[in-house]
Every structure is written in C-alpha cells, then in structure tokens.
Design an enzyme around this catalytic site. Structure first.
Site, PDB file in Angstrom:
ATOM      1  N   THR A  30     -46.466 -14.168   5.800  1.00  0.00           N
ATOM      2  CA  THR A  30     -45.996 -12.796   6.332  1.00  0.00           C
ATOM      3  C   THR A  30     -45.740 -11.803   5.130  1.00  0.00           C
ATOM      4  O   THR A  30     -46.255 -10.628   5.169  1.00  0.00           O
ATOM      5  CB  THR A  30     -44.305 -13.113   6.536  1.00  0.00           C
ATOM      6  N   LYS A  42     -37.230 -15.345  21.138  1.00  0.00           N
ATOM      7  CA  LYS A  42     -36.599 -15.531  19.786  1.00  0.00           C
ATOM      8  C   LYS A  42     -35.426 -16.453  19.976  1.00  0.00           C
ATOM      9  O   LYS A  42     -34.773 -16.279  21.126  1.00  0.00           O
ATOM     10  CB  LYS A  42     -36.184 -13.929  19.199  1.00  0.00           C
TER      11      LYS A  42
HETATM   12  N1  GLU Z   1     -40.208 -15.094  12.682  1.00  0.00           N
HETATM   13  C1  GLU Z   1     -41.436 -14.646  12.750  1.00  0.00           C
HETATM   14  C2  GLU Z   1     -41.430 -12.952  13.209  1.00  0.00           C
HETATM   15  O1  GLU Z   1     -40.531 -12.278  13.535  1.00  0.00           O
HETATM   16  C3  GLU Z   1     -42.492 -15.488  12.723  1.00  0.00           C
HETATM   17  C4  GLU Z   1     -42.683 -15.864  14.355  1.00  0.00           C
HETATM   18  C5  GLU Z   1     -43.676 -16.733  14.605  1.00  0.00           C
HETATM   19  O2  GLU Z   1     -44.345 -17.369  13.832  1.00  0.00           O
HETATM   20  O3  GLU Z   1     -43.647 -17.195  15.844  1.00  0.00           O
HETATM   21  O4  GLU Z   1     -42.534 -12.392  13.312  1.00  0.00           O
END
Ligand code: GLU
Length: 459
Positions: free
Chosen positions: A201, A116
C-alpha cells in the site's frame, strides 16, 4: 463521511446518463430506467452482517463487542476488503468503506467485489491472548459468509499479518478438507502470504505521486499545453527542484511511503515531516527516514517523542503537536492515518499543493470540494492506496496455484497494474482538468455499470 461514497456514485451516474457514448444500447426511457436501477444497486450494500462477539477477558469478565462484515457488491467477483479493529468502528462507516472497495477493485480491474469488516475495539487495550480470542470469534461468527470464493478479508487499520494468520487458521479448522489459502490475504509469508504485501500500500501510494510528477508528465508534456490544469503544470516544473513532503501516519502505509519518498532517485524529495498518534517530527532540511523506521520497528511502531528518544534514534528534528503535520507549508502531504482528517473546519489551514490519500477517506466530501476549487491536486484513495488489494489479489492467486512469486515479481506486477490504471486516468485528467477523484469514480462506475448491464441485472 457516512454517505460520501454513495453520494459520489450517484453524481457519477447522473453525469454518465447524459453521456450518450456510454452504453449506447440504452436509449430514451430504457436508459433512464436502467440508470435508476444502477443507482439503486450501487448505493446500497448487498448484505449487512453484524454481531456482538462474546469475549472473556483475562480477569474472567465477559464482554460483548460490536463486529461487522459488510458485503457491498459482488458484480466483479467475490467480496474483498480488510477488517478494521478500531474503537470508532460503526455500521455506517464500514458500509462506506465496503463501497469504496467495490470501486477500488473496479477501477484497477481486480476481479473482486467490495466488502469490509470491523470490530469496535482499541486493540492496544487487549492482551495478545484476548486479541487471539477476538480474531477466532470473528471468524466463528461470520464463517458462513466468508471463504476464498465468497468473501476474502485482509488487514486494515489495527490488524496485520498476525491477525490474518490466526483468522485463516480458524477458518481452516471450521472447514476441514477445503481450500483455505485464499480465505484471508495479508498473511505472513511463512504462512502462505505474498512477498511484498506488507509494503504494497505504501509503495503504491508513493508510486502514484512519482508516476504523476515524473514518469507520466515527463512523457506527456504536450498534454499540458492547452489544458486548464495549471496546478499540474506547476507540479511538473517542481519535480526538478527539491519537493518537500510530509507524511501523516507512520504505520504500514505511512512509514513505507515515507521511505520510498526518501530513497526515490527520480524525484528530488525532502521528507521534512512525519507524524504518528503522538507527535509530528519536523526538520526543514529533511529527516533521516531510514533511522526513524529502525527506531519505530523496535519501539512498538512509535516515533521518538522526547529529545532523549530523538538522540537515541540519531535524529535531528523538532517535536511538534501531532496535528501540525496537516498544516505545514509543504508541496506534498501524504495522508496515511485515518479518515476524516481534512474537513470543512480545518481545510483552509492546509497549505500543501498535492495531497495523496494513503488511507481510506482522509478528506471529507465538503473539504474535497473546497480543495478542488482551490486547484489542489488530490490523488484519491481508490487510486493511491490500491496497492494493498492488488497484492492481495496476487496472494489469492498464489494461494490457488500454491506457486509463489519473488518480491521482485510482485513489485513488477503491482507497478504494471497501477501503471495501466494511471495511464487511462491521467490521460483524462490532463485532457480535462477535472479532479482526479471524479475521473477515478467515473471509470469505476462505468466498469461496474457495463458489467451489470451485460449480466442482465438492470431490469
Ligand atoms: N484494507 C485494505 C484496503 O482498504 C486492503 C484490502 C485487501 O487487501 O483486501 O484497501
């Protein structure tokens, strides 16, 4: 919420240690030792990268902005996870979110580890040019540790396609002649992104709710007979009636989830409330979500916040305080804003019977325990919001093959992937009545532990 994820990992491990059928190769003192090793590995990040980006603002002033890239675990593949631009970003939070990514990918059998990133800024306070510079600098500072086979960032709170397009372009300039399409996901479709990534999402979050209340429960009614899962039974009875839904957050996740709920023909939903950083809009008869999406897309992503704006949008609604969304007497509350929204100090005011975590960690550990005692169904983040990273995986694959899938193909693959996770999770859920979060974490930790054992990492 700092230690939340690692605390749950440790509890899952304590439990698994006692389950003799899990990793039966490990017995006696060897088993205890191996489980200690697992605790040590999974409760700490592999790498912490941090820096202060040097940014020159339009007026010539020089700023230094804290920036992070946390690489939690790469047992299952290259590190993967978004980059968050938000003023509250801090080291502990980004580590926790990276750990959450490790578990999310493990749960859905996505061949990535967990990472992250974060930059401690409020993006609304910067010009487009300054944002561009911040994105470029981020990639320059962390370019050594990023790459399609090392660590693949994606959008998160405060970032989107625009930022990923800029970042990939900088990565490409720094690494001439190397493959670059898989270096960032969540790019715009014109620039090598995947169809359906922006919607993934929100669609996935709604899908978990629909699958639980409709598809799965409908097919497995017999599983409800002898369980302690009374709230799931109530939910099953409910799907035939209008289900009142409130959605906190009207960004990429919340607006899509609200639209899915509004359009869904399987459940008889009424989306009675939505909110953003300014307001809650409430209409007990149901809101016209299509019109609200139209309004927000031409108004900087914001919902109408005055009666004039409501009229302009053609919407009938009461304007309430933005916090009120959390305390409405609805059946379902989708949490698609930020973390720590439901805490020990406000959990008693929450009336919804089903909570869906569209955002990462919107419910604190303490509040989660109280909700579990009350029998409230919580569809946890690592299950509910995994649509984003699943389609990121498809984008990464498409970038490697330079062969692109249609929107329909992407959604079919997304739903198939989530369906296979949900079938295994809901099976245990309805069989035991344990909270879904516990079951999801346990599945993810089992997957990681098995692979760590096979890879010879436990001694
Ligand atoms: N930020 C999104 C999450 O927390 C997507 C992460 C991604 O696509 O790598 O799942």
């Amino acid at each position: 919420m700092a230690k939340q994820t690692t605390d749950i990992i440790e509890r899952s491990l304590e439990h698994l240690l006692e389950e003799v059928a899990f990793l039966p190769q490990l017995q006696g003192a060897d088993r205890t030792k191996a489980f200690h090793s697992l605790g040590a590995i999974l409760s700490t990040p592999n790498h912490i990268h941090k820096s202060f980006l040097r940014i020159v603002r339009e007026n010539g002033e020089v700023f230094r902005i804290p920036a992070f890239r946390m690489q939690h675990n790469d047992t299952l593949g290259p590190y993967k996870g978004g980059i968050r631009f938000h003023e509250s970003v801090n080291e502990e939070e980004v580590i926790n979110l990276a750990a959450l990514m490790t578990l999310k990918n493990a749960l859905h059998e996505v061949p990535f580890g967990g990472g992250k990133g974060g930059v401690a800024i409020n993006p609304r306070e910067y010009t487009v040019r300054e944002m561009y510079m911040i994105c470029k600098k981020y990639v320059q500072y962390f370019s050594d540790v990023l790459g399609p086979d090392k660590d693949i960032p994606a959008p998160d709170v405060g970032t989107g396609q625009r930022e990923m397009d800029w970042m990939m372009s900088e990565y490409k300039s720094i690494n001439p002649g190397k493959p670059y399409l898989g270096s960032f996901t969540g790019k715009s479709v014109m620039n090598g992104g995947s169809q359906g990534r922006r919607e993934a999402t929100g669609k996935g979050a709604y899908y978990t709710l629909r699958y639980l209340l409709h598809d799965y429960l409908n097919e497995h009614q017999e599983r409800l007979v002898d369980t302690t899962c009374t709230y799931a039974q109530t939910a099953l009875a409910k799907w035939k009636q209008p289900l009142s839904v409130a959605v906190q957050g009207f960004g990429n996740v919340g607006s899509v989830a609200a639209l899915e709920a509004y359009r869904c023909s399987y459940l008889n939903n009424k989306v009675v409330a939505v909110s953003d950083r300014n307001v809650t809009l409430l209409n007990q008869e149901g809101l016209d979500i299509s019109s609200l999406v139209l309004f927000s897309s031409s108004n900087n992503g914001e919902l109408p916040r005055t009666s004039d704006e409501l009229m302009e949008a053609g919407i009938q609604a009461e304007i309430r305080d933005r916090e009120e969304i959390l305390y409405l007497g609805v059946d379902v509350l989708v949490l698609a804003a930020l973390e720590d929204q439901i805490r020990e100090d406000n959990v008693e005011q929450v009336k919804a019977r089903i909570l869906v975590e569209g955002a990462n960690a919107p419910i604190t550990g303490e509040a989660d325990q109280i909700l579990a005692q009350q029998g409230v169904i919580v569809i946890p983040d690592i299950l509910a919001n995994a649509g984003g990273v699943i389609v990121s995986y498809f984008e990464w694959l498409q970038g490697r093959e330079t062969l692109f899938y249609t929107e329909e193909e992407v959604y079919t693959m997304l739903f198939d992937k989530m369906k296979s996770t949900m079938n295994s999770i809901f099976h245990s859920y309805l069989g035991t009545g344990k909270p879904l979060r516990k079951i999801c974490y346990s599945h993810a930790v089992m997957k990681l532990s098995t692979n760590l054992y096979i890879q010879g990492k436990l001694f």
